[in-house]
Design a protein around this motif. Structure first.
Motif, PDB file in Angstrom:
ATOM      1  N   CYS A 180       0.925  -1.221  -0.061  1.00 56.45           N
ATOM      2  CA  CYS A 180      -0.112   0.007   0.127  1.00 56.45           C
ATOM      3  C   CYS A 180       0.927   1.348  -0.042  1.00 56.45           C
ATOM      4  N   ASN A 182      -0.655   4.089   0.501  1.00 60.26           N
ATOM      5  CA  ASN A 182      -1.180   5.195   1.646  1.00 60.26           C
ATOM      6  C   ASN A 182      -0.737   4.664   2.846  1.00 60.26           C
ATOM      7  N   THR A 185      -3.595   3.392   5.468  1.00 68.43           N
ATOM      8  CA  THR A 185      -4.773   2.286   5.237  1.00 68.43           C
ATOM      9  C   THR A 185      -4.708   1.086   6.499  1.00 68.43           C
ATOM     10  N   SER A 251      -8.589   6.554   2.282  1.00 70.15           N
ATOM     11  CA  SER A 251      -7.660   5.268   1.871  1.00 70.15           C
ATOM     12  C   SER A 251      -8.690   4.121   1.594  1.00 70.15           C
ATOM     13  N   SER A 254      -6.898   2.310  -1.677  1.00 72.72           N
ATOM     14  CA  SER A 254      -5.733   1.615  -1.200  1.00 72.72           C
ATOM     15  C   SER A 254      -6.165   0.492  -0.656  1.00 72.72           C
TER      16      SER A 254
END
Length: 330
Positions: A180, A182, A185, A251, A254
Protein backbone atom coordinates in the motif's frame (compact mmCIF):
# COMPACT_ATOMS: atom_id res chain seq x y z
CA UNK A 1 -74.06 35.09 -19.37
CA UNK A 2 -72.31 33.51 -16.40
CA UNK A 3 -71.91 30.17 -18.19
CA UNK A 4 -71.02 29.77 -21.87
CA UNK A 5 -70.02 26.79 -23.97
CA UNK A 6 -66.65 27.02 -25.67
CA UNK A 7 -65.96 25.84 -29.26
CA UNK A 8 -64.14 22.74 -27.92
CA UNK A 9 -67.26 21.66 -25.99
CA UNK A 10 -66.15 22.70 -22.54
CA UNK A 11 -68.15 25.07 -20.32
CA UNK A 12 -66.70 28.35 -19.08
CA UNK A 13 -67.92 30.08 -15.92
CA UNK A 14 -67.52 33.85 -15.55
CA UNK A 15 -69.40 35.00 -12.46
CA UNK A 16 -69.27 38.12 -10.26
CA UNK A 17 -71.50 37.42 -7.21
CA UNK A 18 -70.59 40.74 -5.57
CA UNK A 19 -68.88 43.80 -6.95
CA UNK A 20 -65.13 43.28 -7.22
CA UNK A 21 -65.27 39.48 -6.67
CA UNK A 22 -65.06 37.76 -10.05
CA UNK A 23 -64.41 34.07 -10.62
CA UNK A 24 -63.55 32.31 -13.87
CA UNK A 25 -63.13 28.60 -14.43
CA UNK A 26 -63.60 26.02 -17.21
CA UNK A 27 -65.24 22.59 -16.80
CA UNK A 28 -65.87 19.54 -18.97
CA UNK A 29 -69.61 19.43 -18.29
CA UNK A 30 -72.35 21.99 -17.90
CA UNK A 31 -73.40 20.43 -14.58
CA UNK A 32 -69.98 21.05 -13.05
CA UNK A 33 -70.05 24.63 -14.29
CA UNK A 34 -73.50 25.24 -12.80
CA UNK A 35 -72.46 23.80 -9.42
CA UNK A 36 -69.37 26.00 -9.39
CA UNK A 37 -71.44 29.12 -10.19
CA UNK A 38 -73.98 28.27 -7.47
CA UNK A 39 -71.23 27.66 -4.92
CA UNK A 40 -69.54 30.97 -5.71
CA UNK A 41 -72.79 32.92 -5.34
CA UNK A 42 -73.83 31.28 -2.06
CA UNK A 43 -70.39 31.36 -0.45
CA UNK A 44 -69.81 35.01 -1.30
CA UNK A 45 -73.16 35.97 0.24
CA UNK A 46 -72.36 34.03 3.43
CA UNK A 47 -68.65 34.98 3.58
CA UNK A 48 -67.66 37.89 1.34
CA UNK A 49 -63.93 37.13 1.81
CA UNK A 50 -64.35 33.55 0.49
CA UNK A 51 -62.34 32.45 -2.54
CA UNK A 52 -62.49 29.02 -4.21
CA UNK A 53 -59.16 27.27 -4.05
CA UNK A 54 -57.79 26.45 -7.50
CA UNK A 55 -56.50 22.96 -8.19
CA UNK A 56 -52.88 22.50 -7.22
CA UNK A 57 -50.97 22.65 -10.50
CA UNK A 58 -47.46 22.60 -9.06
CA UNK A 59 -45.14 20.12 -10.67
CA UNK A 60 -43.26 17.44 -8.83
CA UNK A 61 -39.95 19.29 -9.12
CA UNK A 62 -41.52 22.39 -7.52
CA UNK A 63 -42.70 20.41 -4.50
CA UNK A 64 -39.32 18.71 -4.17
CA UNK A 65 -37.61 22.09 -4.05
CA UNK A 66 -40.21 23.37 -1.57
CA UNK A 67 -39.64 20.29 0.61
CA UNK A 68 -35.89 20.93 0.57
CA UNK A 69 -36.27 24.61 1.52
CA UNK A 70 -38.66 23.84 4.37
CA UNK A 71 -37.24 20.58 5.70
CA UNK A 72 -34.72 18.71 3.57
CA UNK A 73 -31.93 21.23 4.13
CA UNK A 74 -31.83 20.21 7.81
CA UNK A 75 -31.09 16.54 7.04
CA UNK A 76 -27.51 15.26 7.12
CA UNK A 77 -27.94 13.83 3.62
CA UNK A 78 -30.28 16.60 2.45
CA UNK A 79 -28.30 17.69 -0.62
CA UNK A 80 -27.72 14.11 -1.76
CA UNK A 81 -31.39 13.30 -1.30
CA UNK A 82 -32.41 16.45 -3.19
CA UNK A 83 -30.25 15.37 -6.13
CA UNK A 84 -31.82 11.89 -6.13
CA UNK A 85 -35.33 13.35 -6.00
CA UNK A 86 -34.70 15.77 -8.85
CA UNK A 87 -33.38 12.92 -10.99
CA UNK A 88 -36.50 10.92 -10.12
CA UNK A 89 -38.73 13.83 -11.18
CA UNK A 90 -37.00 13.93 -14.57
CA UNK A 91 -37.45 10.18 -15.06
CA UNK A 92 -41.17 10.62 -14.33
CA UNK A 93 -41.28 13.57 -16.82
CA UNK A 94 -42.02 16.01 -14.00
CA UNK A 95 -45.80 15.58 -13.81
CA UNK A 96 -48.22 17.79 -11.92
CA UNK A 97 -47.55 16.34 -8.47
CA UNK A 98 -51.21 15.93 -7.57
CA UNK A 99 -51.74 13.71 -10.63
CA UNK A 100 -48.74 11.44 -10.11
CA UNK A 101 -49.98 8.00 -11.10
CA UNK A 102 -48.95 4.96 -9.03
CA UNK A 103 -49.04 2.82 -12.19
CA UNK A 104 -46.67 5.18 -14.01
CA UNK A 105 -44.33 5.11 -11.05
CA UNK A 106 -44.42 1.30 -10.91
CA UNK A 107 -43.74 1.07 -14.65
CA UNK A 108 -40.73 3.36 -14.30
CA UNK A 109 -39.51 1.25 -11.39
CA UNK A 110 -39.79 -1.94 -13.43
CA UNK A 111 -37.69 -0.42 -16.23
CA UNK A 112 -35.04 0.66 -13.75
CA UNK A 113 -34.88 -2.82 -12.24
CA UNK A 114 -34.50 -4.33 -15.71
CA UNK A 115 -31.64 -1.89 -16.32
CA UNK A 116 -29.77 -3.31 -13.34
CA UNK A 117 -30.67 -0.88 -10.55
CA UNK A 118 -30.81 -2.72 -7.22
CA UNK A 119 -34.15 -3.24 -5.42
CA UNK A 120 -32.70 -1.57 -2.33
CA UNK A 121 -31.97 1.59 -4.32
CA UNK A 122 -35.52 1.58 -5.65
CA UNK A 123 -36.94 1.19 -2.14
CA UNK A 124 -34.80 4.11 -0.97
CA UNK A 125 -36.15 6.29 -3.78
CA UNK A 126 -39.73 5.33 -2.93
CA UNK A 127 -39.12 6.26 0.70
CA UNK A 128 -37.65 9.61 -0.31
CA UNK A 129 -40.53 10.66 -2.57
CA UNK A 130 -43.16 9.48 -0.09
CA UNK A 131 -41.47 11.53 2.61
CA UNK A 132 -41.74 14.65 0.41
CA UNK A 133 -45.54 14.36 0.18
CA UNK A 134 -45.97 13.40 3.84
CA UNK A 135 -43.81 16.24 5.13
CA UNK A 136 -45.45 18.89 2.93
CA UNK A 137 -48.90 17.69 4.00
CA UNK A 138 -47.87 17.89 7.67
CA UNK A 139 -46.60 21.44 7.04
CA UNK A 140 -49.90 22.44 5.41
CA UNK A 141 -48.30 23.03 2.01
CA UNK A 142 -50.47 20.51 0.15
CA UNK A 143 -54.01 19.30 0.75
CA UNK A 144 -54.12 16.20 -1.44
CA UNK A 145 -53.25 12.71 -0.26
CA UNK A 146 -49.87 11.10 -0.93
CA UNK A 147 -50.37 9.74 -4.49
CA UNK A 148 -47.88 6.89 -3.89
CA UNK A 149 -49.41 5.64 -0.66
CA UNK A 150 -50.51 2.42 -2.39
CA UNK A 151 -47.12 1.59 -3.93
CA UNK A 152 -45.48 -1.17 -1.90
CA UNK A 153 -41.70 -1.46 -1.40
CA UNK A 154 -40.00 -4.34 -3.14
CA UNK A 155 -39.23 -7.44 -1.11
CA UNK A 156 -35.48 -7.75 -0.62
CA UNK A 157 -33.47 -10.95 -0.51
CA UNK A 158 -31.43 -10.85 2.69
CA UNK A 159 -27.74 -10.84 1.85
CA UNK A 160 -25.31 -13.20 3.50
CA UNK A 161 -22.98 -11.33 5.84
CA UNK A 162 -19.39 -12.03 4.86
CA UNK A 163 -16.71 -11.97 7.51
CA UNK A 164 -13.01 -12.83 7.58
CA UNK A 165 -11.36 -15.72 9.38
CA UNK A 166 -8.17 -15.18 11.40
CA UNK A 167 -6.13 -16.50 8.47
CA UNK A 168 -7.83 -14.11 6.06
CA UNK A 169 -7.26 -11.18 8.41
CA UNK A 170 -3.54 -11.99 8.47
CA UNK A 171 -3.47 -12.30 4.68
CA UNK A 172 -5.22 -8.95 4.27
CA UNK A 173 -2.92 -7.13 6.70
CA UNK A 174 0.15 -8.58 4.95
CA UNK A 175 -1.15 -7.31 1.61
CA UNK A 176 -1.67 -3.85 3.10
CA UNK A 177 1.76 -3.70 4.73
CA UNK A 178 3.63 -4.96 1.69
CA UNK A 179 2.00 -3.05 -1.13
CA UNK A 180 0.00 0.00 0.00
CA UNK A 181 1.20 3.43 -0.96
CA UNK A 182 -1.18 5.13 1.48
CA UNK A 183 0.33 5.18 5.00
CA UNK A 184 -3.10 5.41 6.67
CA UNK A 185 -4.65 2.23 5.25
CA UNK A 186 -3.35 -0.21 7.85
CA UNK A 187 -4.43 1.76 10.91
CA UNK A 188 -7.89 2.52 9.51
CA UNK A 189 -8.27 -1.21 8.82
CA UNK A 190 -7.14 -2.08 12.34
CA UNK A 191 -9.62 0.40 13.82
CA UNK A 192 -12.49 -1.20 11.89
CA UNK A 193 -11.42 -4.67 13.02
CA UNK A 194 -10.94 -3.56 16.62
CA UNK A 195 -14.11 -1.53 17.10
CA UNK A 196 -16.58 -2.57 14.39
CA UNK A 197 -16.54 0.95 12.96
CA UNK A 198 -17.66 1.74 9.45
CA UNK A 199 -14.76 2.70 7.19
CA UNK A 200 -15.92 6.32 6.95
CA UNK A 201 -16.20 6.57 10.75
CA UNK A 202 -12.67 5.26 11.31
CA UNK A 203 -11.27 7.50 8.57
CA UNK A 204 -12.74 10.60 10.24
CA UNK A 205 -11.23 9.81 13.65
CA UNK A 206 -9.02 12.64 14.95
CA UNK A 207 -6.51 12.78 17.85
CA UNK A 208 -8.89 14.70 20.13
CA UNK A 209 -11.32 11.77 19.93
CA UNK A 210 -8.81 9.36 21.42
CA UNK A 211 -8.89 9.75 25.20
CA UNK A 212 -6.80 7.21 27.06
CA UNK A 213 -7.62 3.93 25.36
CA UNK A 214 -11.10 4.92 24.23
CA UNK A 215 -12.03 6.17 20.75
CA UNK A 216 -15.15 8.25 20.20
CA UNK A 217 -16.92 8.23 16.85
CA UNK A 218 -18.99 11.27 15.85
CA UNK A 219 -20.80 12.09 12.62
CA UNK A 220 -22.00 8.50 12.42
CA UNK A 221 -24.72 7.10 10.17
CA UNK A 222 -27.26 7.20 13.01
CA UNK A 223 -26.17 10.70 14.04
CA UNK A 224 -25.28 9.44 17.53
CA UNK A 225 -21.90 9.62 19.26
CA UNK A 226 -20.50 6.35 20.57
CA UNK A 227 -17.31 5.39 22.40
CA UNK A 228 -15.44 2.08 22.15
CA UNK A 229 -12.35 0.94 24.11
CA UNK A 230 -9.26 -0.28 22.24
CA UNK A 231 -6.03 -1.91 23.34
CA UNK A 232 -3.20 0.24 24.73
CA UNK A 233 -0.96 -0.99 21.91
CA UNK A 234 -3.37 0.25 19.22
CA UNK A 235 -3.91 3.55 21.05
CA UNK A 236 -0.14 4.15 21.22
CA UNK A 237 0.24 3.31 17.52
CA UNK A 238 -2.49 5.79 16.63
CA UNK A 239 -0.85 8.63 18.58
CA UNK A 240 2.55 7.93 17.05
CA UNK A 241 1.03 7.71 13.56
CA UNK A 242 -0.77 11.04 13.89
CA UNK A 243 2.44 12.72 15.07
CA UNK A 244 4.46 11.47 12.11
CA UNK A 245 1.90 11.09 9.29
CA UNK A 246 -0.81 13.58 10.25
CA UNK A 247 -4.57 13.06 10.23
CA UNK A 248 -6.12 10.25 8.24
CA UNK A 249 -6.93 10.95 4.60
CA UNK A 250 -9.07 8.90 2.20
CA UNK A 251 -7.58 5.43 1.86
CA UNK A 252 -10.50 3.30 0.69
CA UNK A 253 -9.02 2.92 -2.82
CA UNK A 254 -5.76 1.72 -1.32
CA UNK A 255 -7.69 -0.80 0.80
CA UNK A 256 -9.59 -2.17 -2.19
CA UNK A 257 -6.39 -2.62 -4.15
CA UNK A 258 -4.85 -4.51 -1.25
CA UNK A 259 -7.94 -6.71 -1.04
CA UNK A 260 -7.61 -7.52 -4.75
CA UNK A 261 -4.07 -8.79 -4.10
CA UNK A 262 -5.40 -11.44 -1.71
CA UNK A 263 -7.31 -14.66 -2.30
CA UNK A 264 -10.29 -13.30 -0.34
CA UNK A 265 -13.59 -13.28 -2.27
CA UNK A 266 -16.35 -11.03 -0.95
CA UNK A 267 -19.85 -10.27 -2.31
CA UNK A 268 -20.24 -7.09 -4.30
CA UNK A 269 -20.53 -4.04 -2.05
CA UNK A 270 -19.01 -5.72 1.01
CA UNK A 271 -15.35 -4.73 0.70
CA UNK A 272 -14.53 -2.47 3.66
CA UNK A 273 -17.89 -3.21 5.32
CA UNK A 274 -16.79 -6.83 5.72
CA UNK A 275 -14.42 -5.54 8.43
CA UNK A 276 -17.41 -4.41 10.49
CA UNK A 277 -19.09 -7.80 9.97
CA UNK A 278 -15.82 -9.48 10.95
CA UNK A 279 -15.65 -7.65 14.28
CA UNK A 280 -19.30 -8.45 15.06
CA UNK A 281 -19.01 -12.10 14.04
CA UNK A 282 -15.86 -12.76 16.08
CA UNK A 283 -17.33 -10.85 19.04
CA UNK A 284 -20.40 -13.11 19.12
CA UNK A 285 -18.46 -16.33 18.46
CA UNK A 286 -16.17 -15.52 21.37
CA UNK A 287 -19.14 -15.24 23.74
CA UNK A 288 -19.91 -11.52 23.52
CA UNK A 289 -23.30 -10.23 24.62
CA UNK A 290 -25.65 -9.28 21.78
CA UNK A 291 -26.94 -6.16 23.58
CA UNK A 292 -23.38 -4.97 24.20
CA UNK A 293 -22.64 -5.53 20.53
CA UNK A 294 -25.62 -3.35 19.60
CA UNK A 295 -24.14 -0.47 21.60
CA UNK A 296 -20.66 -0.95 20.13
CA UNK A 297 -21.94 -1.00 16.55
CA UNK A 298 -24.38 1.85 17.15
CA UNK A 299 -27.41 0.01 15.77
CA UNK A 300 -30.65 1.88 16.44
CA UNK A 301 -32.59 -1.37 16.93
CA UNK A 302 -31.61 -4.75 18.34
CA UNK A 303 -33.13 -6.40 15.27
CA UNK A 304 -30.15 -5.22 13.20
CA UNK A 305 -27.70 -6.77 15.63
CA UNK A 306 -29.62 -10.04 15.85
CA UNK A 307 -28.29 -10.92 12.40
CA UNK A 308 -25.16 -12.10 14.19
CA UNK A 309 -26.92 -14.04 16.96
CA UNK A 310 -26.77 -17.35 15.09
CA UNK A 311 -22.97 -17.32 15.43
CA UNK A 312 -23.04 -17.50 19.23
CA UNK A 313 -21.50 -20.76 20.57
CA UNK A 314 -24.48 -21.48 22.85
CA UNK A 315 -26.83 -20.89 19.92
CA UNK A 316 -25.01 -23.54 17.89
CA UNK A 317 -25.04 -25.99 20.78
CA UNK A 318 -28.78 -25.47 21.22
CA UNK A 319 -29.27 -26.89 17.74
CA UNK A 320 -27.94 -30.19 19.11
CA UNK A 321 -29.33 -29.99 22.64
CA UNK A 322 -32.85 -28.91 21.71
CA UNK A 323 -33.30 -30.68 18.38
CA UNK A 324 -36.02 -33.30 17.83
CA UNK A 325 -33.57 -36.19 17.68
CA UNK A 326 -32.72 -35.80 21.38
CA UNK A 327 -36.04 -37.28 22.52
CA UNK A 328 -36.11 -39.74 19.63
CA UNK A 329 -32.74 -41.30 20.48
CA UNK A 330 -32.91 -44.94 21.69
Amino acid sequence: MAIVQLPDGRWHVDVEPIKGKRFRKTFKTKGEAQRFEATCRSKCIETPAWNPKPKDRRRLSELIRLWYNLHGHSLRDGKRRLSKLEQLAKRLRDPVARTLDPSSYSTMRRKRLDAGVSPKTMNNELGYIRAVFNELRDLGQIEFENPLVGVKPLKLQERELSWLTNEQISELLDAIRNGCENPHTELVTLLCLATGARWSEAEKLTPNRLQGNIVTYAGTKSGKVRSVPISKELADRLRKHWRTEGHFTSSITSFRRALERTTIQLPKGQAAHALRHTFASHFVQNGGNIVTLQKILGHSTLAMTMRYAHLAPDHLQDAIRLGPLVSASP
